[in-house]
Enzyme design. Structure first.
Site, PDB file in Angstrom:
ATOM      1  N   ASP A 108       0.843  -1.191   0.000  1.00 26.72           N
ATOM      2  CA  ASP A 108       0.000   0.000   0.000  1.00 26.72           C
ATOM      3  C   ASP A 108       0.886   1.252   0.000  1.00 26.72           C
ATOM      4  OD1 ASP A 108      -2.355   1.782   0.866  1.00 26.72           O
ATOM      5  OD2 ASP A 108      -3.253  -0.209   0.908  1.00 26.72           O
ATOM      6  N   GLY A 131      -7.969  -7.375  -9.645  1.00 21.56           N
ATOM      7  CA  GLY A 131      -9.241  -7.942  -9.247  1.00 21.56           C
ATOM      8  C   GLY A 131      -9.710  -9.092 -10.117  1.00 21.56           C
ATOM      9  N   TYR A 146      -8.055 -11.320 -11.508  1.00 22.73           N
ATOM     10  CA  TYR A 146      -7.299 -12.560 -11.304  1.00 22.73           C
ATOM     11  C   TYR A 146      -7.905 -13.392 -10.177  1.00 22.73           C
ATOM     12  CZ  TYR A 146      -3.961  -9.970 -14.162  1.00 22.73           C
ATOM     13  OH  TYR A 146      -3.376  -9.237 -15.169  1.00 22.73           O
ATOM     14  N   VAL A 168      -6.926 -16.824  -4.775  1.00 20.49           N
ATOM     15  CA  VAL A 168      -7.045 -15.371  -4.912  1.00 20.49           C
ATOM     16  C   VAL A 168      -8.510 -15.012  -4.686  1.00 20.49           C
ATOM     17  CG1 VAL A 168      -6.649 -13.363  -6.380  1.00 20.49           C
ATOM     18  CG2 VAL A 168      -5.199 -15.402  -6.626  1.00 20.49           C
ATOM     19  N   HIS A 221      -3.918   6.042   3.774  1.00 20.04           N
ATOM     20  CA  HIS A 221      -4.568   4.864   3.209  1.00 20.04           C
ATOM     21  C   HIS A 221      -4.008   3.555   3.762  1.00 20.04           C
ATOM     22  CE1 HIS A 221      -5.756   1.898   0.115  1.00 20.04           C
ATOM     23  NE2 HIS A 221      -6.738   2.733  -0.190  1.00 20.04           N
ATOM     24  N   ASP A 257      -1.910   1.969  18.110  1.00 27.70           N
ATOM     25  CA  ASP A 257      -2.732   0.786  17.874  1.00 27.70           C
ATOM     26  C   ASP A 257      -2.048  -0.235  16.971  1.00 27.70           C
ATOM     27  OD1 ASP A 257      -5.233  -0.068  18.865  1.00 27.70           O
ATOM     28  OD2 ASP A 257      -6.186   1.765  18.176  1.00 27.70           O
ATOM     29  N   SER A 268     -11.260  -0.709  -0.910  1.00 23.82           N
ATOM     30  CA  SER A 268     -10.000  -0.767  -0.154  1.00 23.82           C
ATOM     31  C   SER A 268     -10.229  -1.104   1.310  1.00 23.82           C
ATOM     32  CB  SER A 268      -9.258   0.574  -0.227  1.00 23.82           C
ATOM     33  OG  SER A 268      -8.505   0.680  -1.397  1.00 23.82           O
ATOM     34  N   ASN A 283     -13.327   0.553  -7.359  1.00 18.50           N
ATOM     35  CA  ASN A 283     -14.337   1.597  -7.168  1.00 18.50           C
ATOM     36  C   ASN A 283     -14.571   2.371  -8.462  1.00 18.50           C
ATOM     37  OD1 ASN A 283     -13.955   0.918  -4.472  1.00 18.50           O
ATOM     38  ND2 ASN A 283     -12.866   2.827  -3.988  1.00 18.50           N
ATOM     39  N   ASN A 307      -6.341  -3.567  23.075  1.00 14.49           N
ATOM     40  CA  ASN A 307      -6.182  -3.159  24.480  1.00 14.49           C
ATOM     41  C   ASN A 307      -6.250  -1.655  24.687  1.00 14.49           C
ATOM     42  OD1 ASN A 307      -3.826  -2.557  23.227  1.00 14.49           O
ATOM     43  ND2 ASN A 307      -2.464  -3.506  24.716  1.00 14.49           N
TER      44      ASN A 307
END
Length: 410
Positions: free
Chosen positions: A92, A259, A261, A267, A139, A101, A326, A239, A152
């Site tokens: 990404d 996508g 594939y 996949v 992103h 976090d 995403s 999108n 936590n």
């Protein structure tokens, strides 16, 4: 890496046949491809703040499922030795690995916290192993939090809050105008880095969307190699841009790479549905062939983003909402991680990518609302997934004994 992609600029216009003939003369060249551009499949949205911040967890029954995946007689313990952890690669824009976090969930190696694959080269350069997020909307950090944010504290919580490691691979860089850019070369090298470092799951919340038939030999080879090396690949269906509605991906009038594939075993192609209505998100492309399952990518959506409420997750230095396929894909990536973690813990083996895909798809809720858009109307349900694992793998069966719901965000 023993093999990688390189970018070459041609000195003149060549036909495809000329390029293939030249490549055939070089024994070290295994193939050639045009260099495609890839874009992220998320967008910032208006955050009204009137909805439960973690409604996406309820939509996939994650909190109920934790009691089956963790702490019960057949579930995983909350901690594990390194060999029992599940590595989930986030390819990404990078990840804020110092986020409160996420810092405990980041995979580390001897050189750093991941890699900036845009700096990778065979020799004579300095590779950057600091994969900090370069996206103005955070992103990659948002995606990472949806997968494995820690449980936590009160910020947020990921779908796999225990025993997951985020392998941060930055595939995007900023160009001279400050815009995010990447291409097929970085795609290939990023996926290869992931499986060479034993990633169990690879999340691809990005795509090359074109209003025509298209393919990408480098991306195709990377995905095939990843699956052959036992990595489950999770990819978005994509999108629509701007104010357009999602359309059918058929690789004739609309293509989506990687996508499309998703027809390969191991996949999984993911589309988005809204948590409030259960309908396909307005922005989500669709396909009953390539979009194999739906997961929450927004709490509600409308064409053009008006009155859109996105999914809550980590952002660099804080938290916020994004909407898109995403956001749907990492929820399925985390589900794949839970499958692998459970089976690996009890049987000391990693299930094949095709088996992980089968468990996820065969346990999905068959939603009539999604049947015209996603394969079999599949909708992610983590309780049914845990139950399916327990049916197929007897050592994971047992009665529930630990309530984790009180440990998450309120």
């Amino acid at each position: 890496m023993d093999q990688q992609a390189y970018l070459w600029e041609l000195d003149r216009d060549y036909t495809v046949q000329e390029i293939e003939d030249l490549a055939a003369q070089e024994i070290c060249v295994t193939g050639v491809s045009w260099n495609h551009e890839y874009k992220l499949q998320a967008a910032p949205v208006n955050d009204s703040g009137i909805y439960d911040q973690l409604s996406y967890l309820n939509a996939i029954r994650a909190i109920e499922a934790w009691d089956l995946f963790y702490g019960s007689a057949g579930g995983m313990s909350l901690t594990a030795t390194p060999d029992k952890l599940v590595k989930i690669a986030v390819i990404d824009t990078g990840v804020d690995w110092s986020h409160v976090d996420l810092k405990s969930q980041i995979w580390e190696h001897s050189y750093g916290k991941g890699i900036d694959i845009t700096t990778y080269c065979p020799s004579g350069c300095v590779v950057n192993y600091n994969p900090n997020d370069v996206s103005s909307i955070g992103h990659g950090t948002h995606v990472a939090g949806l997968i494995a944010a820690a449980i936590n504290n009160t910020g947020t919580v990921g779908v796999m809050p225990y025993r997951a490691q985020i392998m941060a691979i930055k595939m995007f860089a900023l160009d001279a105008d400050g815009a995010l850019t990447t291409n097929s070369t970085h795609f290939f090298n990023a996926v290869r880095f992931a499986y060479k470092n034993n990633a169990h799951v690879i999340n691809l919340s990005l795509g090359s969307i074109k209003n025509s038939s298209a393919t990408d030999a480098l991306a195709e080879a990377a995905v095939d190699e990843a699956v052959a090396n036992k990595a489950v690949v999770i990819t978005v269906i994509g999108n629509a841009d701007g104010s357009s509605a999602g359309a059918e991906v058929n690789n004739v009038t609309l293509s989506s790479i990687p996508g499309q594939y998703a027809s390969r075993a191991g996949v999984i192609g993911v589309g988005s549905f809204d948590t409030l209505t259960g309908d396909k998100s307005a922005f989500s492309h669709y396909s009953r062939t390539y979009a194999e399952i739906g997961a929450p990518g927004a709490e509600r959506s409308s064409i053009g983003g008006v009155n859109t409420t996105g999914i809550w997750s980590t952002k660099p230095g804080g938290y916020g909402r994004l909407a898109g396929t995403s956001q749907a894909a990492p929820l399925v990536a985390a589900a794949a991680g839970l499958v692998i973690g459970m089976i690996k813990d009890k049987y000391n083996v990693v299930p094949d990518p095709a088996e992980v895909e089968n468990l996820i798809l065969s346990s999905a809720v068959k939603s009539p609302q999604l049947s015209n858009y996603f394969k079999d109307g599949n909708r992610l349900d983590l309780v049914k997934l845990a139950e399916r694992i327990r049916q197929r793998y007897p050592l994971t069966a047992g009665s529930s004994s630990t309530d984790l719901s009180s440990q998450g965000c309120q």
